[in-house]
Every structure is written in C-alpha cells, then in structure tokens.
Scaffold this active site. Structure first.
Site, PDB file in Angstrom:
ATOM      1  N   GLN A 182      14.348  -4.288  -5.210  1.00  0.00           N
ATOM      2  CA  GLN A 182      13.724  -5.058  -6.283  1.00  0.00           C
ATOM      3  C   GLN A 182      13.758  -4.325  -7.625  1.00  0.00           C
ATOM      4  O   GLN A 182      13.958  -4.935  -8.668  1.00  0.00           O
ATOM      5  CB  GLN A 182      12.279  -5.387  -5.895  1.00  0.00           C
ATOM      6  N   HIS A 237       0.835  -1.204   0.000  1.00  0.00           N
ATOM      7  CA  HIS A 237       0.000   0.000   0.000  1.00  0.00           C
ATOM      8  C   HIS A 237       0.869   1.254   0.000  1.00  0.00           C
ATOM      9  O   HIS A 237       0.516   2.265  -0.605  1.00  0.00           O
ATOM     10  CB  HIS A 237      -0.937  -0.011   1.215  1.00  0.00           C
ATOM     11  N   HIS A 274       5.072 -13.811  -6.400  1.00  0.00           N
ATOM     12  CA  HIS A 274       3.780 -14.081  -5.748  1.00  0.00           C
ATOM     13  C   HIS A 274       2.657 -13.258  -6.385  1.00  0.00           C
ATOM     14  O   HIS A 274       1.494 -13.445  -6.065  1.00  0.00           O
ATOM     15  CB  HIS A 274       3.887 -13.777  -4.255  1.00  0.00           C
ATOM     16  N   GLY A 326      -4.336 -13.810  -0.583  1.00  0.00           N
ATOM     17  CA  GLY A 326      -5.003 -12.532  -0.845  1.00  0.00           C
ATOM     18  C   GLY A 326      -5.428 -12.367  -2.294  1.00  0.00           C
ATOM     19  O   GLY A 326      -6.017 -13.256  -2.910  1.00  0.00           O
ATOM     20  N   ASP A 327      -5.099 -11.201  -2.846  1.00  0.00           N
ATOM     21  CA  ASP A 327      -5.507 -10.864  -4.214  1.00  0.00           C
ATOM     22  C   ASP A 327      -4.598 -11.483  -5.275  1.00  0.00           C
ATOM     23  O   ASP A 327      -4.779 -11.242  -6.463  1.00  0.00           O
ATOM     24  CB  ASP A 327      -5.482  -9.338  -4.375  1.00  0.00           C
ATOM     25  N   ASP A 355      -6.185   5.611   0.643  1.00  0.00           N
ATOM     26  CA  ASP A 355      -6.008   4.201   0.276  1.00  0.00           C
ATOM     27  C   ASP A 355      -7.356   3.468   0.323  1.00  0.00           C
ATOM     28  O   ASP A 355      -8.181   3.693   1.222  1.00  0.00           O
ATOM     29  CB  ASP A 355      -5.037   3.526   1.257  1.00  0.00           C
ATOM     30  N   TRP A 362       0.664  -6.800  -6.444  1.00  0.00           N
ATOM     31  CA  TRP A 362       0.439  -5.970  -7.624  1.00  0.00           C
ATOM     32  C   TRP A 362       1.620  -5.048  -7.943  1.00  0.00           C
ATOM     33  O   TRP A 362       1.919  -4.779  -9.109  1.00  0.00           O
ATOM     34  CB  TRP A 362      -0.864  -5.183  -7.512  1.00  0.00           C
ATOM     35  N   ASN A 363       2.316  -4.572  -6.929  1.00  0.00           N
ATOM     36  CA  ASN A 363       3.464  -3.715  -7.220  1.00  0.00           C
ATOM     37  C   ASN A 363       4.537  -4.498  -7.966  1.00  0.00           C
ATOM     38  O   ASN A 363       5.143  -3.993  -8.912  1.00  0.00           O
ATOM     39  CB  ASN A 363       4.041  -3.121  -5.932  1.00  0.00           C
ATOM     40  N   VAL A 401      15.884  -6.354  -0.421  1.00  0.00           N
ATOM     41  CA  VAL A 401      16.719  -6.072  -1.597  1.00  0.00           C
ATOM     42  C   VAL A 401      16.054  -4.946  -2.376  1.00  0.00           C
ATOM     43  O   VAL A 401      14.870  -4.671  -2.186  1.00  0.00           O
ATOM     44  CB  VAL A 401      16.847  -7.307  -2.533  1.00  0.00           C
TER      45      VAL A 401
HETATM   46  N1  UDP Z   1      10.126  -4.998  -2.293  1.00  0.00           N
HETATM   47  C1  UDP Z   1      11.470  -4.705  -2.410  1.00  0.00           C
HETATM   48  N2  UDP Z   1      12.369  -5.533  -1.835  1.00  0.00           N
HETATM   49  C2  UDP Z   1      12.021  -6.634  -1.154  1.00  0.00           C
HETATM   50  C3  UDP Z   1      10.643  -6.969  -1.045  1.00  0.00           C
HETATM   51  C4  UDP Z   1       9.723  -6.128  -1.634  1.00  0.00           C
HETATM   52  O1  UDP Z   1      11.852  -3.697  -3.020  1.00  0.00           O
HETATM   53  O2  UDP Z   1      12.911  -7.332  -0.652  1.00  0.00           O
HETATM   54  C5  UDP Z   1       9.123  -4.061  -2.853  1.00  0.00           C
HETATM   55  C6  UDP Z   1       8.604  -4.499  -4.195  1.00  0.00           C
HETATM   56  O3  UDP Z   1       9.440  -3.994  -5.220  1.00  0.00           O
HETATM   57  C7  UDP Z   1       7.214  -3.883  -4.209  1.00  0.00           C
HETATM   58  C8  UDP Z   1       6.792  -3.920  -2.752  1.00  0.00           C
HETATM   59  O4  UDP Z   1       7.988  -4.008  -1.998  1.00  0.00           O
HETATM   60  O5  UDP Z   1       7.286  -2.546  -4.623  1.00  0.00           O
HETATM   61  C9  UDP Z   1       5.927  -5.110  -2.406  1.00  0.00           C
HETATM   62  O6  UDP Z   1       4.669  -4.937  -2.922  1.00  0.00           O
HETATM   63  P1  UDP Z   1       3.863  -6.091  -3.685  1.00  0.00           P
HETATM   64  O7  UDP Z   1       2.538  -5.506  -4.025  1.00  0.00           O
HETATM   65  O8  UDP Z   1       4.657  -6.627  -4.815  1.00  0.00           O
HETATM   66  O9  UDP Z   1       3.716  -7.253  -2.651  1.00  0.00           O
HETATM   67  P2  UDP Z   1       3.356  -7.325  -1.079  1.00  0.00           P
HETATM   68  O10 UDP Z   1       4.646  -7.168  -0.382  1.00  0.00           O
HETATM   69  O11 UDP Z   1       2.354  -6.254  -0.763  1.00  0.00           O
HETATM   70  O12 UDP Z   1       2.790  -8.696  -0.925  1.00  0.00           O
HETATM   71  N1  UDP Z   2      -8.348  -4.268  -0.723  1.00  0.00           N
HETATM   72  C1  UDP Z   2      -9.628  -3.907  -0.997  1.00  0.00           C
HETATM   73  N2  UDP Z   2     -10.410  -3.460   0.013  1.00  0.00           N
HETATM   74  C2  UDP Z   2      -9.938  -3.403   1.294  1.00  0.00           C
HETATM   75  C3  UDP Z   2      -8.619  -3.770   1.566  1.00  0.00           C
HETATM   76  C4  UDP Z   2      -7.834  -4.223   0.527  1.00  0.00           C
HETATM   77  O1  UDP Z   2     -10.096  -3.990  -2.125  1.00  0.00           O
HETATM   78  O2  UDP Z   2     -10.698  -3.032   2.191  1.00  0.00           O
HETATM   79  C5  UDP Z   2      -7.576  -4.895  -1.780  1.00  0.00           C
HETATM   80  C6  UDP Z   2      -6.162  -4.451  -1.901  1.00  0.00           C
HETATM   81  O3  UDP Z   2      -6.006  -3.419  -2.839  1.00  0.00           O
HETATM   82  C7  UDP Z   2      -5.545  -5.738  -2.394  1.00  0.00           C
HETATM   83  C8  UDP Z   2      -6.309  -6.834  -1.744  1.00  0.00           C
HETATM   84  O4  UDP Z   2      -7.532  -6.255  -1.380  1.00  0.00           O
HETATM   85  O5  UDP Z   2      -5.845  -5.931  -3.737  1.00  0.00           O
HETATM   86  C9  UDP Z   2      -5.572  -7.512  -0.638  1.00  0.00           C
HETATM   87  O6  UDP Z   2      -5.181  -6.557   0.326  1.00  0.00           O
HETATM   88  P1  UDP Z   2      -3.911  -6.777   1.225  1.00  0.00           P
HETATM   89  O7  UDP Z   2      -3.700  -5.576   2.015  1.00  0.00           O
HETATM   90  O8  UDP Z   2      -4.054  -8.082   1.908  1.00  0.00           O
HETATM   91  O9  UDP Z   2      -2.788  -6.985   0.104  1.00  0.00           O
HETATM   92  P2  UDP Z   2      -1.301  -6.493  -0.047  1.00  0.00           P
HETATM   93  O10 UDP Z   2      -1.400  -5.328  -0.968  1.00  0.00           O
HETATM   94  O11 UDP Z   2      -0.751  -6.110   1.275  1.00  0.00           O
HETATM   95  O12 UDP Z   2      -0.599  -7.657  -0.652  1.00  0.00           O
END
Ligand code: UDP
Ligand code: UDP
Length: 464
Positions: A346, A29, A361, A384-385, A126, A364-365, A344
């Site tokens: 990324q 987020h 995994h 999750g998503d 958000d 979305w980022n 790291v």
């Molecule tokens: N990320 C990074 N280094 C790490 C782990 C994660 O730079 O070791 C960054 C990654 O590039 C992305 C974010 O953290 O911008 C993670 O967001 P993402 O939506 O991919 O996955 P989440 O961590 O929310 O499951």
């Molecule tokens: N999300 C949503 N409504 C909410 C909370 C989250 O639509 O009230 C979405 C969010 O954008 C993501 C997914 O639900 O696509 C899972 O959220 P979570 O925070 O678990 O994912 P993360 O981004 O940390 O991997």
C-alpha cells in the site's frame, strides 16, 4: 528547552535505553509498532520486539519476518502464550480473541523480561493489552508507555467511555458527547460497544480506565490533522489526570511484506489519474456489495486499482476473482482497472505519482499513510473505529465522507450509481486535492527532527 539527546555511538557517556515493544494482534496494531521500532532504533535506542507466534493472519507473520530480517539490530523476544480456550467466549472475532489470549498471558511477561540483556528500561504496550500488562510492568519497577494505534479522536472516546458508562441514565449506548471535543453520534460508535457483555467492550472499558496510570501515551497522529483532540486530551478536558499524550506520527512506513506489486501497471498510467480502492487487512465485503462497488468504479470513468477482500482472515481467502466478480466484468474493465486479490504494498501505491485518490475504510494506518503522501480520501468506513476516523478525515480536509453507506451489521448495499458519482467527485475536486496536499506537507514537516512529532519522539526517548 530542547530534549536531551542520547550521546552518539562511541561516546563513553552513552547508555542507550533498551525499550521492549509489545504489539497486539492484527496488521492495524502491528504496523505502527514496526514503524516505532525502527524510529526508536534509528534514534539510538536498543529495541526488543516481542513476537507472538502463530499470528492470526499470514500478513502479520510475513511482516514480522521481513522486519527482523531487514533490521537485524532489533532483538526478537519470543513470547509464548498461556493455554487459551476461545470457545469459552461468545465473541467469534479472531482478533479480539487473540487480544484476550495475550491479555491472559500478562503474568508470563516478567520471566521473559528477566532473560533480556542488557536489562529492559521501559516497555511500550499496545492499547488493547493495557489493563492487564500495565500493572505487571509497573510491578517489576519499569516505566510503561502505551501506544494508541488509532486517531486522537478515538483515544478521546476510549478515555471518556468509562465515565460515559458509569453516568448514563438509560441502558445501552447513545450519542457520546466527549468533553472538550465533539459528540460522537451513536451510529459512529463501534458496534461491539453497544453490548456491555461483548468481549471487546470489556477490554475497551478496562483499558480506558487504566490510561491515567501509564507513564505516557504515544499516538500515531500529528497536530495539523488532530490539534483539537490532542489539545483536549493534554489539557485535561477529556478526562483529568491523563499522562502526556505524545503525537509522533505519521510514523514512516519502513518496509512491506512480500506481495504482488502493482507498480508496473501504475507506471503506465498518467499522473494522479488512478483511484486506489482498499478496505484494509481485516474488513471483508459481501459479494453483493463488491459487485456494486465494481460497477460503481466502472461507471466513474476513472482508472482504478482495486484490492478485493472477501474474508476477514487472509488465510481463508480461497475463491478466485473470476468467481467473485465474473470473468465478463474483469475483461470489460481491464483497460482501465487493475483488480487484485491478496496483499499489495500500500505504501508504494500511495506514494506513486499515478495515484490521485483513495477509497478507504479509514483504518487509522491507511489514513496516516494517505496523509503522509497528501492523497485525498473518499471515506467508506465499514466497522469499528472507522467512522470516528472518517470524521477526522473530513474535518481535517484530507477527504470526503459520504455518511450512510453500508456499515457493520447492516444489510443494505451502497448503489453503483452513488459510488461512481462520488468517486468522480473525489478525483475531480481541485480544492480537496489542494487541501490534502497541504496536509501532506504538514505531515512531512511534523516528522522532521524539529517538527512537532519529531520533537515528541525525542522527548519520549529523552525521558528514558
Ligand atoms: N496494508 C497493505 N496492503 C494490503 C492491506 C493492508 O500494505 O493489501 C497495510 C496498510 O498499508 C496499513 C495496514 O496494512 O498499514 C492496515 O492497517 P489499517 O489501520 O489501515 O487497517 P486495518 O487493516 O487494521 O483495518
Ligand atoms: N482499541 C481501544 N481499546 C481496546 C482495543 C482497541 O481503544 O481495548 C481501539 C483501537 O486502537 C482501535 C479501535 O479500538 O481504534 C478498534 O480496534 P480494532 O482492533 O478492532 O481495530 P483495527 O485497528 O484492527 O482496525
């Protein structure tokens, strides 16, 4: 008609909009909010960045500190939360609990905003905080935009889910047929949504219900990747009466946090020879699964850079790599594989010429970062998503998704043999490489000033 531009600095007509950004918990987020903050500031907006301390993970704290140090023109706004007792909730997910803590502090926002000078002209909130904050923001007479931090496909699920719940004929959740898009099979629905009493479900449904009341929904995606979902949303097919859904991605990564750099090792590897393996910032893997994955990477015969993560919250990572994977393994693979634990950069990895594939995994980022650099993905969604996003990856030609590998709530362990074979396939598939590269070029075009996402950003600013 081109969007109105903010007159340049020094022009007497210039009144830069002052936009306050309210991110939620978790790197998934926070990262897009940091990127949006810099994009808006670069476009001439005055930007306040609302910060909440302490953060759940130390990665978040470092990221905010680095952002504010690198871009002193962003104004930090320190938001003190109301007292919150997590033990009153059945959920143990630290990120969902923090969503709730922030949501329950919405009534404190007007006092925070009243102290800003110049006054704030709009908020971007958000998605996870939407239903609590939107009424408060509009109550003080300000426009309220939402930033949806995942795919447009996931936004479609979020928008349709309240109607799905209201109209379902049996208890529980089944396949969800999203009007105007596709059917999300039950297996791809985020697990917490199976339980109507789960904290995440309550938040998700309430946020889905309030989307129509927002002034607009910003989303970190782009047309070449998600045209079908964006069109379905904007043509009222998913749900009637949605405000404009504005694609402005892939938002460009702005900077990283401090962390171990893999660059010297990558620099020594041949072009496109390395598969990068990471499951994001909050998805832990069991030790058994980790061992199979390690063995799968070894069997693949490919060079690899693997980021190991064994705990949901980084502050709790205590066990050393040797203990998790065994010294023998690390010794055996050291010529071909770099295994790291901890943060790291990324972005610098995905942009490196040595990287030819990404086992992801599908947070979305991560997907948008891979798209921006045209790096093909082998999708291994875990929770999750991520399965919804993996579907986008596969349909959009950015990667392959082997369905059925281990997922949240399942005991099963994906086998080393299968993993090794699929990794090799990822690295050898020329057609996939070409289609990911094409998408990368489309992503770069989209974020250019005259691209679809560049125009989306300009139109949003033009309205303020
Ligand atoms: N990320 C990074 N280094 C790490 C782990 C994660 O730079 O070791 C960054 C990654 O590039 C992305 C974010 O953290 O911008 C993670 O967001 P993402 O939506 O991919 O996955 P989440 O961590 O929310 O499951
Ligand atoms: N999300 C949503 N409504 C909410 C909370 C989250 O639509 O009230 C979405 C969010 O954008 C993501 C997914 O639900 O696509 C899972 O959220 P979570 O925070 O678990 O994912 P993360 O981004 O940390 O991997």
């Amino acid at each position: 008609m081109p969007p109105p531009e903010i007159p340049p600095s020094g022009d007497p007509r210039r009144v830069a909009p002052h936009i306050a950004l309210l991110p939620s918990a978790g790197m998934g987020h926070l990262a897009p909010f940091c990127r949006l903050a810099v994009a808006l500031s670069d476009s001439g907006c005055d930007v306040s960045f609302i910060t909440i301390q302490p953060t759940v993970s130390s990665a978040e704290s470092r990221h905010v500190a680095t952002l504010l140090a690198a871009f002193p023109r962003l104004r930090p706004l320190d938001f003190r939360l109301a007292d919150f007792d997590p033990s009153a909730f059945a959920s143990t997910d630290p990120f969902f609990l923090r969503f709730e803590a922030i949501r329950r502090s919405a009534h404190l926002l007007p006092t925070l905003l009243a102290a800003t000078s110049p006054p704030v002209s709009a908020l971007v909130v958000d998605i996870s905080l939407a239903s609590e904050f939107l009424p408060v923001v509009t109550g003080v007479g300000l426009p309220c935009y939402l930033l949806f931090t995942a795919s447009a496909a996931m936004l479609s699920l979020c928008a349709h889910f309240p109607a799905y719940i209201a109209n379902r004929t049996t208890a529980g959740v089944g396949d969800v047929d999203i009007p105007g898009l596709w059917t999300v099979p039950k297996a791809s629905i985020p697990l917490p949504l199976y339980d109507p009493n789960n904290l995440f479900t309550t938040q998700f449904v309430e946020n889905g219900r309030i989307l129509q009341k927002a002034d607009g929904i910003l989303i970190n995606t782009f047309y070449a990747l998600e045209q079908e979902a964006l069109d379905a949303l904007n043509r009222g097919k998913v749900v009637p009466g949605l405000p404009p859904v504005v694609a402005m991605g892939p938002l460009k990564p702005v900077m990283g946090c401090e962390g171990g750099s893999a660059l010297p090792w990558l620099d020594a590897q041949p072009a496109r020879s390395v598969v990068y393996v990471s499951f994001g910032s909050r998805t832990a893997m069991s030790v058994d699964q980790m061992k199979e994955l390690g063995s799968g990477l070894e069997r693949s015969g490919c060079r690899f850079l693997w980021v190991v993560k064994s705990k949901v919250v980084d502050r709790e990572e205590e066990v050393e790599l040797e203990e998790l994977l065994g010294e023998e393994y690390l010794e055996r693979v050291k010529e071909r594989g770099l295994v790291v634990k901890g943060w790291v950069e990324q972005e610098e990895i995905l942009r490196h010429r040595a990287v030819g594939g990404f086992v992801s995994h599908c947070g979305w980022n991560s997907v948008t970062e891979a798209a921006l650099h045209g790096v093909p993905i082998l999708a291994w969604p875990r929770m999750g998503d991520q399965r919804v996003n993996a579907e986008v990856v596969a349909r959009g030609g950015l990667g392959i998704w082997v369905k059925g590998w281990s997922w949240e709530g399942e005991e099963k362990v994906g086998s080393a043999e299968d993993i090794g074979e699929r990794v090799r396939e990822l690295m050898e598939d020329e057609g996939l490489r070409a289609s990911a590269a094409r998408l990368g070029m489309e992503a770069v075009k989209a974020v250019a000033v005259d691209g679809s996402s560049g125009q989306g950003l300009a139109q949003f600013i033009g309205k303020l």
